[in-house]
Motif scaffolding. Structure first.
Motif, mmCIF file in Angstrom:
data_model
loop_
_atom_site.group_PDB
_atom_site.id
_atom_site.type_symbol
_atom_site.label_atom_id
_atom_site.label_comp_id
_atom_site.label_asym_id
_atom_site.label_seq_id
_atom_site.Cartn_x
_atom_site.Cartn_y
_atom_site.Cartn_z
ATOM 1 N N ALA A 37 0.832 -1.206 0.000
ATOM 2 C CA ALA A 37 0.000 0.000 0.000
ATOM 3 C C ALA A 37 0.868 1.258 0.000
ATOM 4 C CB ALA A 37 -0.923 0.000 1.211
ATOM 5 N N GLU A 38 1.952 1.208 0.731
ATOM 6 C CA GLU A 38 2.866 2.353 0.787
ATOM 7 C C GLU A 38 3.491 2.609 -0.584
ATOM 8 O OE1 GLU A 38 5.747 1.863 3.917
ATOM 9 O OE2 GLU A 38 7.046 3.395 3.059
ATOM 10 N N ASP A 39 3.941 1.552 -1.223
ATOM 11 C CA ASP A 39 4.546 1.687 -2.561
ATOM 12 C C ASP A 39 3.541 2.249 -3.564
ATOM 13 O OD1 ASP A 39 6.892 0.696 -1.730
ATOM 14 O OD2 ASP A 39 6.678 -1.292 -2.641
ATOM 15 N N VAL A 40 2.356 1.664 -3.553
ATOM 16 C CA VAL A 40 1.362 2.062 -4.558
ATOM 17 C C VAL A 40 0.901 3.503 -4.319
ATOM 18 C CG1 VAL A 40 -0.961 1.585 -5.420
ATOM 19 C CG2 VAL A 40 0.618 -0.295 -5.040
ATOM 20 N N THR A 41 0.789 3.915 -3.071
ATOM 21 C CA THR A 41 0.403 5.296 -2.778
ATOM 22 C C THR A 41 1.442 6.264 -3.347
ATOM 23 O OG1 THR A 41 -0.642 4.553 -0.741
ATOM 24 C CG2 THR A 41 -0.202 6.895 -0.930
ATOM 25 N N HIS A 42 2.696 5.945 -3.135
ATOM 26 C CA HIS A 42 3.778 6.768 -3.680
ATOM 27 C C HIS A 42 3.689 6.827 -5.210
ATOM 28 C CE1 HIS A 42 7.833 6.835 -5.529
ATOM 29 N NE2 HIS A 42 8.029 7.844 -4.711
ATOM 30 N N ASP A 43 3.545 5.656 -5.822
ATOM 31 C CA ASP A 43 3.485 5.597 -7.290
ATOM 32 C C ASP A 43 2.271 6.346 -7.826
ATOM 33 O OD1 ASP A 43 5.695 4.060 -7.040
ATOM 34 O OD2 ASP A 43 4.759 2.161 -7.613
ATOM 35 N N ALA A 44 1.174 6.281 -7.091
ATOM 36 C CA ALA A 44 -0.049 6.949 -7.561
ATOM 37 C C ALA A 44 0.165 8.465 -7.626
ATOM 38 C CB ALA A 44 -1.219 6.633 -6.631
ATOM 39 N N PHE A 45 0.818 9.044 -6.642
ATOM 40 C CA PHE A 45 1.030 10.493 -6.668
ATOM 41 C C PHE A 45 2.073 10.897 -7.715
ATOM 42 C CE2 PHE A 45 -0.962 10.342 -2.427
ATOM 43 C CZ PHE A 45 -1.929 11.309 -2.643
ATOM 44 N N VAL A 46 3.050 10.040 -7.936
ATOM 45 C CA VAL A 46 4.031 10.336 -8.991
ATOM 46 C C VAL A 46 3.347 10.294 -10.355
ATOM 47 C CG1 VAL A 46 6.083 9.455 -10.177
ATOM 48 C CG2 VAL A 46 6.031 9.540 -7.673
ATOM 49 N N ARG A 47 2.571 9.243 -10.566
ATOM 50 C CA ARG A 47 1.891 9.095 -11.851
ATOM 51 C C ARG A 47 0.857 10.210 -12.067
ATOM 52 N NH1 ARG A 47 0.277 3.418 -14.458
ATOM 53 N NH2 ARG A 47 2.444 3.138 -13.892
ATOM 54 N N ALA A 48 0.152 10.554 -11.016
ATOM 55 C CA ALA A 48 -0.848 11.615 -11.152
ATOM 56 C C ALA A 48 -0.181 12.928 -11.546
ATOM 57 C CB ALA A 48 -1.609 11.780 -9.834
ATOM 58 N N TYR A 49 0.969 13.227 -10.963
ATOM 59 C CA TYR A 49 1.658 14.475 -11.299
ATOM 60 C C TYR A 49 2.101 14.470 -12.760
ATOM 61 C CZ TYR A 49 5.084 18.213 -11.295
ATOM 62 O OH TYR A 49 5.788 19.352 -11.609
ATOM 63 N N LEU A 50 2.691 13.350 -13.181
ATOM 64 C CA LEU A 50 3.203 13.297 -14.551
ATOM 65 C C LEU A 50 2.076 13.369 -15.583
ATOM 66 C CD1 LEU A 50 6.011 10.615 -14.109
ATOM 67 C CD2 LEU A 50 6.263 13.093 -14.313
ATOM 68 N N ASN A 51 0.873 12.926 -15.174
ATOM 69 C CA ASN A 51 -0.263 12.952 -16.112
ATOM 70 C C ASN A 51 -1.259 14.060 -15.774
ATOM 71 O OD1 ASN A 51 0.080 10.471 -17.918
ATOM 72 N ND2 ASN A 51 0.462 9.684 -15.866
ATOM 73 N N LEU A 52 -0.778 15.052 -15.076
ATOM 74 C CA LEU A 52 -1.689 16.089 -14.581
ATOM 75 C C LEU A 52 -2.400 16.835 -15.706
ATOM 76 C CD1 LEU A 52 -2.637 17.155 -11.896
ATOM 77 C CD2 LEU A 52 -0.747 18.784 -11.887
ATOM 78 N N ARG A 53 -1.764 16.920 -16.869
ATOM 79 C CA ARG A 53 -2.411 17.633 -17.980
ATOM 80 C C ARG A 53 -3.641 16.896 -18.492
ATOM 81 N NH1 ARG A 53 0.815 21.824 -19.227
ATOM 82 N NH2 ARG A 53 3.006 21.546 -18.687
ATOM 83 N N ARG A 54 -3.737 15.618 -18.169
ATOM 84 C CA ARG A 54 -4.919 14.859 -18.601
ATOM 85 C C ARG A 54 -6.086 15.034 -17.637
ATOM 86 N NH1 ARG A 54 -2.578 8.937 -20.263
ATOM 87 N NH2 ARG A 54 -1.060 9.627 -21.786
ATOM 88 N N TYR A 55 -5.811 15.610 -16.505
ATOM 89 C CA TYR A 55 -6.888 15.778 -15.522
ATOM 90 C C TYR A 55 -7.879 16.829 -16.009
ATOM 91 C CZ TYR A 55 -9.255 17.544 -11.401
ATOM 92 O OH TYR A 55 -10.218 17.977 -10.538
ATOM 93 N N ASN A 56 -9.134 16.459 -15.947
ATOM 94 C CA ASN A 56 -10.198 17.360 -16.368
ATOM 95 C C ASN A 56 -10.758 18.076 -15.137
ATOM 96 O OD1 ASN A 56 -12.432 18.591 -17.355
ATOM 97 N ND2 ASN A 56 -13.300 16.777 -18.352
ATOM 98 N N LEU A 57 -10.714 19.385 -15.174
ATOM 99 C CA LEU A 57 -11.133 20.157 -14.003
ATOM 100 C C LEU A 57 -12.611 19.956 -13.665
ATOM 101 C CD1 LEU A 57 -9.275 23.569 -14.341
ATOM 102 C CD2 LEU A 57 -9.084 21.932 -12.473
ATOM 103 N N ASP A 58 -13.369 19.451 -14.633
ATOM 104 C CA ASP A 58 -14.793 19.206 -14.370
ATOM 105 C C ASP A 58 -14.987 18.026 -13.417
ATOM 106 O OD1 ASP A 58 -15.315 21.213 -16.071
ATOM 107 O OD2 ASP A 58 -15.663 19.930 -17.813
ATOM 108 N N ARG A 59 -13.977 17.202 -13.317
ATOM 109 C CA ARG A 59 -14.086 16.006 -12.487
ATOM 110 C C ARG A 59 -13.476 16.303 -11.118
ATOM 111 N NH1 ARG A 59 -11.471 10.180 -14.222
ATOM 112 N NH2 ARG A 59 -12.625 8.929 -12.744
ATOM 113 N N LYS A 60 -13.994 15.616 -10.104
ATOM 114 C CA LYS A 60 -13.407 15.793 -8.772
ATOM 115 C C LYS A 60 -11.982 15.251 -8.767
ATOM 116 C CE LYS A 60 -15.476 14.663 -4.865
ATOM 117 N NZ LYS A 60 -16.407 13.935 -3.966
ATOM 118 N N PHE A 61 -11.085 16.037 -8.218
ATOM 119 C CA PHE A 61 -9.694 15.592 -8.215
ATOM 120 C C PHE A 61 -9.535 14.292 -7.431
ATOM 121 C CE2 PHE A 61 -5.433 15.442 -6.375
ATOM 122 C CZ PHE A 61 -4.694 15.429 -7.542
ATOM 123 N N SER A 62 -10.262 14.188 -6.317
ATOM 124 C CA SER A 62 -10.126 12.986 -5.490
ATOM 125 C C SER A 62 -10.517 11.746 -6.293
ATOM 126 C CB SER A 62 -10.995 13.105 -4.241
ATOM 127 O OG SER A 62 -12.343 13.309 -4.593
#
Lengths: 182, 205
Positions: A47-72
């Motif tokens: 769980a610790e590893d995956v949590t770390h990877d999730a935030f790294v991946r989210a940052y690198l793909n941040l341009r794909r995030y649609n502001l209309d959707r809840k960030f959480s």
């Protein structure tokens, strides 16, 4: 400075390369994401590893995030996908001993009987099939709606309801059996 | 507390999951630092459209500077293309390769009159070849061996052919050679050239 900013400002600052802003985003969501991963994987180190990877991946793909959707919801989706990959990996690379570390009780006034029930729930959750455990975690740990759970797990809302209902029924059956045995 | 009540199970689940996460929360105590360390100087990835937009979007250096840079790059590409245009071969159509041009005529066919008696003589100078065969529309593209009995490197085959149009090619040590310099025409099919020869002024294969 960042603690006073709203989420959208933090995300915009992160997009501009201000990683400190992303650090603040991590602070805000790390408990929710970690709890999700822990509930899904039932293994603290994974769980610790995956949590770390999730935030790294989210940052690198941040341009794909649609502001209309809840960030959480977006970051939970990334974490859920990574958890699914980890579960698949663990099928071929099982850990020698399933690790689930507990550190005392958050509530000193908790009764012994209640703690015992939680031990049984914890064991039952560990044996529950992954497809039934994940919506239960999102519902009862992350407090998400059926629709949000469906979006994250990529399943229809009706399936979410069914799995939560059946998952709870299975849990109840296991707990009743345990209670009858003791 | 009994588990028979539905709300009780919900509450028990909620408590257990939260306590699990709280009990192990030390695992993510320094998560921010670890994430930022992993990211280093990496920035959020740009998609293809984002990269294109970034190319034309104004920067701190100013829009005119950026447009001048893009314009200069495009002009340089055009100039290079202009100068290279005359120097590069424009047409890769069947230019007979030099395999047999020096020893031309590479393939000498007999006259139509001769074909009535002896057939058409195919001649191919290939001094270093080990196996030479001929394939064509006249043989349903089955190989017909050429021979070099005296070992002088001149391979021959006599094929009886009636007047008409024939496509053919040589196979020299397993390699296709479809551009006979003395052919009347060439055709390209399935990525390979074949030679065309008209015997006796015939127009059909």
């Amino acid at each position: 400075m960042y603690r006073t900013q709203d989420e959208v400002s933090l995300l915009r600052a992160s997009l501009d390369g201000q990683t400190e802003a992303w650090g603040e985003i991590v602070t805000r969501y790390k408990d929710a994401v970690f709890g999700l991963c822990l509930g899904f994987l039932r293994n603290r180190a994974d769980a610790e590893d995956v949590t770390h990877d999730a935030f790294v991946r989210a940052y690198l793909n941040l341009r794909r995030y649609n502001l209309d959707r809840k960030f959480s919801t977006w970051v939970f989706t990334i974490a859920a996908n990574l958890c699914r990959n980890r579960i698949r990996y663990r099928r071929n690379h099982p850990v020698m001993e399933v690790e689930f570390e507990m550190e005392g009780s958050a509530d000193p006034a908790r009764t012994v009987a209640r703690e015992e029930q939680q031990v049984h729930v914890r064991e039952a959750l560990g044996t529950l099939p992954y497809a039934y455990r994940t919506p239960l975690v999102l519902r009862f740990y992350n407090d998400l709606s059926y629709k949000e759970i469906g979006d994250i797990l990529a399943i229809p809302e009706g399936t979410v309801k069914t799995r939560i209902h059946r998952g709870k029924a299975m849990l109840k059956e296991m707990l009743d059996k345990e209670r009858g045995a003791s | 507390m009994s588990l028979d009540a539905r709300d009780s199970l919900d509450e028990l689940l909620r408590e257990t999951l939260r306590q699990d996460a709280t009990g192990a929360s030390h695992s993510v105590a320094r998560l921010e630092a670890r994430v930022l360390e992993t990211l280093g100087d990496r920035a959020p990835r740009r998609g293809l459209w984002g990269s294109l937009r970034a190319l034309v979007a104004p920067t701190r250096a100013g829009r005119w500077t950026q447009l001048a840079f893009v314009g200069a790059t495009a002009s340089a590409c055009l100039l290079v293309g202009f100068f290279l245009g005359d120097r590069l071969p424009r047409d890769r159509s069947p230019e007979p390769v030099a395999l047999t041009r020096a020893a031309a005529p590479a393939v000498k066919t007999a006259t139509a009159e001769a074909s009535d008696q002896d057939g058409v003589l195919f001649i191919l100078p290939a001094p270093n070849a080990r196996v030479v065969s001929l394939v064509g529309s006249f043989s349903e593209w089955e190989p017909v061996p050429l021979t070099d009995n005296d070992g002088d490197g001149i391979w021959t085959a006599q094929i009886p052919l009636s007047p008409g149009r024939y496509e053919y090619a040589f196979i020299i040590d397993g390699r296709w050679f479809g551009q006979d310099p003395s052919a009347d025409d060439y055709v390209k099919s399935f990525g390979e050239y074949s030679s065309v020869r008209y015997i006796g002024g015939g127009g059909g294969a």
